[in-house]
Design a protein around this motif. Structure first.
Motif, mmCIF file in Angstrom:
data_model
loop_
_atom_site.group_PDB
_atom_site.id
_atom_site.type_symbol
_atom_site.label_atom_id
_atom_site.label_comp_id
_atom_site.label_asym_id
_atom_site.label_seq_id
_atom_site.Cartn_x
_atom_site.Cartn_y
_atom_site.Cartn_z
ATOM 1 N N HIS A 65 0.862 -1.180 0.000
ATOM 2 C CA HIS A 65 0.000 0.000 0.000
ATOM 3 C C HIS A 65 0.907 1.243 0.000
ATOM 4 C CE1 HIS A 65 -3.510 2.561 0.788
ATOM 5 N NE2 HIS A 65 -2.866 2.995 1.874
ATOM 6 N N LEU A 66 0.782 1.979 -1.486
ATOM 7 C CA LEU A 66 1.553 3.212 -1.677
ATOM 8 C C LEU A 66 0.662 4.427 -1.485
ATOM 9 C CD1 LEU A 66 3.550 2.187 -4.847
ATOM 10 C CD2 LEU A 66 4.294 2.161 -2.471
ATOM 11 N N ALA A 67 1.317 5.594 -1.263
ATOM 12 C CA ALA A 67 0.539 6.829 -1.092
ATOM 13 C C ALA A 67 0.030 7.275 -2.445
ATOM 14 C CB ALA A 67 1.400 7.921 -0.471
ATOM 15 N N HIS A 68 -1.286 7.405 -2.600
ATOM 16 C CA HIS A 68 -1.866 7.832 -3.862
ATOM 17 C C HIS A 68 -2.001 9.338 -3.844
ATOM 18 C CE1 HIS A 68 -2.468 3.665 -4.382
ATOM 19 N NE2 HIS A 68 -3.445 3.566 -3.513
ATOM 20 N N GLY A 69 -1.331 9.979 -4.758
ATOM 21 C CA GLY A 69 -1.416 11.438 -4.797
ATOM 22 C C GLY A 69 -0.867 11.954 -6.093
ATOM 23 N N ASN A 70 -1.337 13.123 -6.490
ATOM 24 C CA ASN A 70 -0.826 13.745 -7.692
ATOM 25 C C ASN A 70 0.107 14.859 -7.249
ATOM 26 O OD1 ASN A 70 -0.498 14.094 -10.350
ATOM 27 N ND2 ASN A 70 -2.584 14.722 -10.791
ATOM 28 N N THR A 71 1.413 14.686 -7.487
ATOM 29 C CA THR A 71 2.385 15.645 -7.000
ATOM 30 C C THR A 71 2.369 16.885 -7.875
ATOM 31 O OG1 THR A 71 3.723 13.772 -6.338
ATOM 32 C CG2 THR A 71 4.785 15.909 -6.338
ATOM 33 N N ASN A 72 2.004 18.029 -7.286
ATOM 34 C CA ASN A 72 1.819 19.232 -8.071
ATOM 35 C C ASN A 72 3.033 20.136 -8.086
ATOM 36 O OD1 ASN A 72 -0.865 18.587 -8.666
ATOM 37 N ND2 ASN A 72 -1.536 19.327 -6.683
ATOM 38 N N ASN A 73 3.771 20.235 -7.005
ATOM 39 C CA ASN A 73 4.883 21.170 -6.962
ATOM 40 C C ASN A 73 5.956 20.674 -6.010
ATOM 41 O OD1 ASN A 73 6.106 23.750 -7.618
ATOM 42 N ND2 ASN A 73 5.747 24.274 -5.484
ATOM 43 N N ILE A 74 7.201 20.832 -6.413
ATOM 44 C CA ILE A 74 8.316 20.445 -5.572
ATOM 45 C C ILE A 74 9.176 21.678 -5.372
ATOM 46 C CG2 ILE A 74 10.267 18.871 -5.332
ATOM 47 C CD1 ILE A 74 8.860 17.204 -7.529
ATOM 48 N N GLY A 75 9.406 22.095 -4.134
ATOM 49 C CA GLY A 75 10.195 23.299 -3.881
ATOM 50 C C GLY A 75 11.395 22.999 -3.027
ATOM 51 N N LYS A 76 12.358 23.888 -3.037
ATOM 52 C CA LYS A 76 13.578 23.715 -2.261
ATOM 53 C C LYS A 76 13.318 24.023 -0.788
ATOM 54 C CE LYS A 76 18.103 25.784 -1.631
ATOM 55 N NZ LYS A 76 17.737 26.464 -0.389
ATOM 56 N N LEU A 77 13.916 23.209 0.066
ATOM 57 C CA LEU A 77 13.861 23.451 1.508
ATOM 58 C C LEU A 77 15.252 23.789 2.014
ATOM 59 C CD1 LEU A 77 11.668 20.845 3.396
ATOM 60 C CD2 LEU A 77 11.328 23.282 3.198
ATOM 61 N N THR A 78 15.335 24.403 3.147
ATOM 62 C CA THR A 78 16.633 24.627 3.782
ATOM 63 C C THR A 78 17.190 23.298 4.254
ATOM 64 O OG1 THR A 78 15.547 24.992 5.906
ATOM 65 C CG2 THR A 78 15.982 26.929 4.539
ATOM 66 N N LYS A 79 18.465 23.269 4.545
ATOM 67 C CA LYS A 79 19.154 22.067 5.024
ATOM 68 C C LYS A 79 19.060 20.916 4.017
ATOM 69 C CE LYS A 79 18.478 23.183 9.915
ATOM 70 N NZ LYS A 79 17.970 22.732 11.214
ATOM 71 N N SER A 80 18.972 21.286 2.724
ATOM 72 C CA SER A 80 19.013 20.318 1.627
ATOM 73 C C SER A 80 17.846 19.343 1.642
ATOM 74 C CB SER A 80 20.347 19.537 1.654
ATOM 75 O OG SER A 80 21.428 20.418 1.549
ATOM 76 N N HIS A 81 16.745 19.698 2.278
ATOM 77 C CA HIS A 81 15.549 18.882 2.209
ATOM 78 C C HIS A 81 14.729 19.316 0.990
ATOM 79 C CE1 HIS A 81 16.731 17.559 6.098
ATOM 80 N NE2 HIS A 81 15.589 16.989 6.404
ATOM 81 N N ARG A 82 13.786 18.445 0.608
ATOM 82 C CA ARG A 82 12.889 18.777 -0.494
ATOM 83 C C ARG A 82 11.473 18.837 0.058
ATOM 84 N NH1 ARG A 82 16.066 20.519 -4.394
ATOM 85 N NH2 ARG A 82 14.155 20.502 -5.637
ATOM 86 N N ARG A 83 10.734 19.789 -0.419
ATOM 87 C CA ARG A 83 9.333 19.926 -0.001
ATOM 88 C C ARG A 83 8.437 19.578 -1.182
ATOM 89 N NH1 ARG A 83 7.275 24.937 3.398
ATOM 90 N NH2 ARG A 83 7.970 23.498 5.031
ATOM 91 N N ILE A 84 7.459 18.741 -0.908
ATOM 92 C CA ILE A 84 6.564 18.255 -1.952
ATOM 93 C C ILE A 84 5.136 18.638 -1.604
ATOM 94 C CG2 ILE A 84 5.851 16.221 -3.271
ATOM 95 C CD1 ILE A 84 8.319 14.794 -1.994
ATOM 96 N N TYR A 85 4.483 19.320 -2.522
ATOM 97 C CA TYR A 85 3.071 19.650 -2.358
ATOM 98 C C TYR A 85 2.257 18.611 -3.111
ATOM 99 C CZ TYR A 85 4.952 24.115 -0.789
ATOM 100 O OH TYR A 85 5.647 25.086 -0.122
ATOM 101 N N VAL A 86 1.427 17.897 -2.367
ATOM 102 C CA VAL A 86 0.720 16.748 -2.920
ATOM 103 C C VAL A 86 -0.781 16.982 -2.908
ATOM 104 C CG1 VAL A 86 0.345 14.262 -2.709
ATOM 105 C CG2 VAL A 86 2.534 15.260 -2.018
ATOM 106 N N ARG A 87 -1.414 16.606 -3.995
ATOM 107 C CA ARG A 87 -2.873 16.602 -4.061
ATOM 108 C C ARG A 87 -3.332 15.158 -4.090
ATOM 109 N NH1 ARG A 87 -7.627 18.559 -2.515
ATOM 110 N NH2 ARG A 87 -9.289 18.009 -3.972
ATOM 111 N N ASP A 88 -3.990 14.722 -3.002
ATOM 112 C CA ASP A 88 -4.513 13.365 -2.891
ATOM 113 C C ASP A 88 -5.949 13.382 -3.383
ATOM 114 O OD1 ASP A 88 -5.499 10.896 -2.164
ATOM 115 O OD2 ASP A 88 -4.270 10.782 -0.362
#
Length: 423
Positions: A65-88
């Protein structure tokens, strides 16, 4: 409130790794990460309800069981993390997910190509694309028009022959159709190498020996097509360009059934879809059902996903500066720390060897690159701009000497007159 604003109102979820897409590349990435490093802190985002990617969507006759979502935007985070805005879409909500590493397993071989012919809306019967096959499609005793003659058409036509009253196949281009791969060279060393050292399949294509070998394959393939297909269709089926210029087809049982009286081929392009069928230069081909086997929209990477790197630069803006999509070793781009491609990315798509081996190579390369970060010896992994520029310039120079540029045919491997990005 838009999806991004709504997502920001909830606390972000987190995993060390995130991957967009649960097709072959997403599965390969997750399995390899676990096998190499014992890491299972992974979140995989998939827009479909099943794993498998392109080959879950493609269900035309004789195909796999995977997370079902349509990934709309990926932005840069501090400390080299990635931020993902997801529409489920299933849950009807938006949320934010953060990860230290982000892999894109989104393939470009998933969006069907539109039919660039007027009158589609006027047809009285169903029009179905092979990549969006309807399991309840009724073909029994129907007059079927098939548009296209690539890999999908070569499987669809023989698979529906018994049911259909007649099949009219309309196409514009030619393809080299080789003998079935399992019987072509049963004792050949090339079969052994393909199974046990797949990298050699690209090595010999990039040498003078490869050019000589293609000549031999061209002659043997020409002989096979002439011996198998009806003579009346030789002129419209057999190409006059180099083998490998377009994607090769290993005959899935397509050429022999062309002897059937139920099948008619025409290389006159479709000019219009009418209520009665397909109009060409010389006739209107009557049809009850039209099947589109005209392939996918290619040359588009990370479609439907906004990938944003340092200084707010979107990925498509980054590629515009290079004249088209590119990436170091088909895997990384500069100014996008801890972000890697693990799928069909610029210059990784191929029609002459296994795409699975390309996916494995990309995943293996990326996981080696990030080893210092995982071991605490670095804070992030980021490609230098100079390395990307040097790699891209050298690659494009080398590709201009290869069959995709010199083979004498228009091909989807070439993105623009300046860039070869799909192959």
């Amino acid at each position: 409130m838009n999806n991004t604003e709504a997502a920001k109102s909830e606390p972000a979820s987190y995993s060390q790794f995130a991957c967009i897409g649960a097709g072959f590349s997403g599965i390969c990435f997750g399995a390899t990460l676990k096998r190499w490093y014992g890491i299972s802190d992974v979140r995989i985002f998939e827009k479909e309800t099943e794993v498998g990617g392109t080959w879950v969507i493609n269900q035309y006759p004789d195909t796999c069981h995977l997370a079902h979502g349509n990934t709309n935007n990926i932005g840069k985070l501090t400390k080299s993390h990635r931020r993902i805005y997801v529409r489920d879409h299933a849950a009807g909500r938006s949320y934010v997910h953060e990860a230290q590493f982000l892999f894109s397993g989104a393939s470009f071989i998933h969006e069907p190509r539109n039919l660039d012919v007027p009158g589609v809306e006027t047809f009285r019967g169903p029009i179905v694309h092979s990549a969006r096959w309807k399991k309840d499609l009724d073909l029994q005793d129907k007059r079927v028009a098939v548009i296209g003659n690539g890999c999908s058409a070569s499987r669809v036509v023989p698979a529906i022959l018994d049911k259909a009253q007649s099949i009219n196949q309309v196409f514009r281009s030619k393809h080299w159709i080789e003998p079935p791969i399992e019987v072509q060279y049963p004792l050949s060393p090339f079969v052994f190498l393909a199974k046990h050292a797949p990298w050699t399949q690209t090595a010999y294509h990039m040498t003078k020996y490869g050019s000589w070998l293609r000549g031999l394959f061209t002659k043997s393939t020409d002989k096979y097509m002439r011996a198998t297909a009806p003579e009346k269709y030789h002129d419209i089926l057999i190409p006059d360009f180099d083998l490998g210029c377009r994607r090769r087809i290993y005959d899935p049982g397509y050429l022999q059934p062309l002897h059937s009286d139920k099948i008619t081929l025409t290389n006159e392009p479709a000019l219009e879809i009418t209520p009665e069928g397909v109009r060409t230069k010389s006739e209107v081909i009557g049809a009850d059902v039209i099947i589109l086997a005209n392939g996918f929209k290619t040359g588009q990477f990370s479609v439907g996903i906004d990938v944003v790197g340092r200084n707010g630069e979107a990925l498509h803006e980054h590629w515009e500066k290079f004249g088209g999509p590119t990436g170091y070793n088909c895997t990384a781009v500069s100014s996008y720390p801890n972000f890697f491609f693990s799928a069909v990315s610029p210059n990784s798509g191929t029609g002459h060897t296994s795409l699975i081996s390309a996916i494995e190579n990309q995943v293996n390369f990326a996981l080696r690159v990030i080893r210092p970060v995982l071991e605490g010896r670095a804070s992030s992994a980021e490609l230098k701009r100079e390395a990307e520029e040097t790699y891209t310039q050298q690659l494009q120079q080398d590709l201009k000497k290869r069959v995709w540029e010199t083979g004498g045919c228009p091909t989807w491997y070439v993105e623009t007159s300046e860039m070869t990005s799909d192959s």
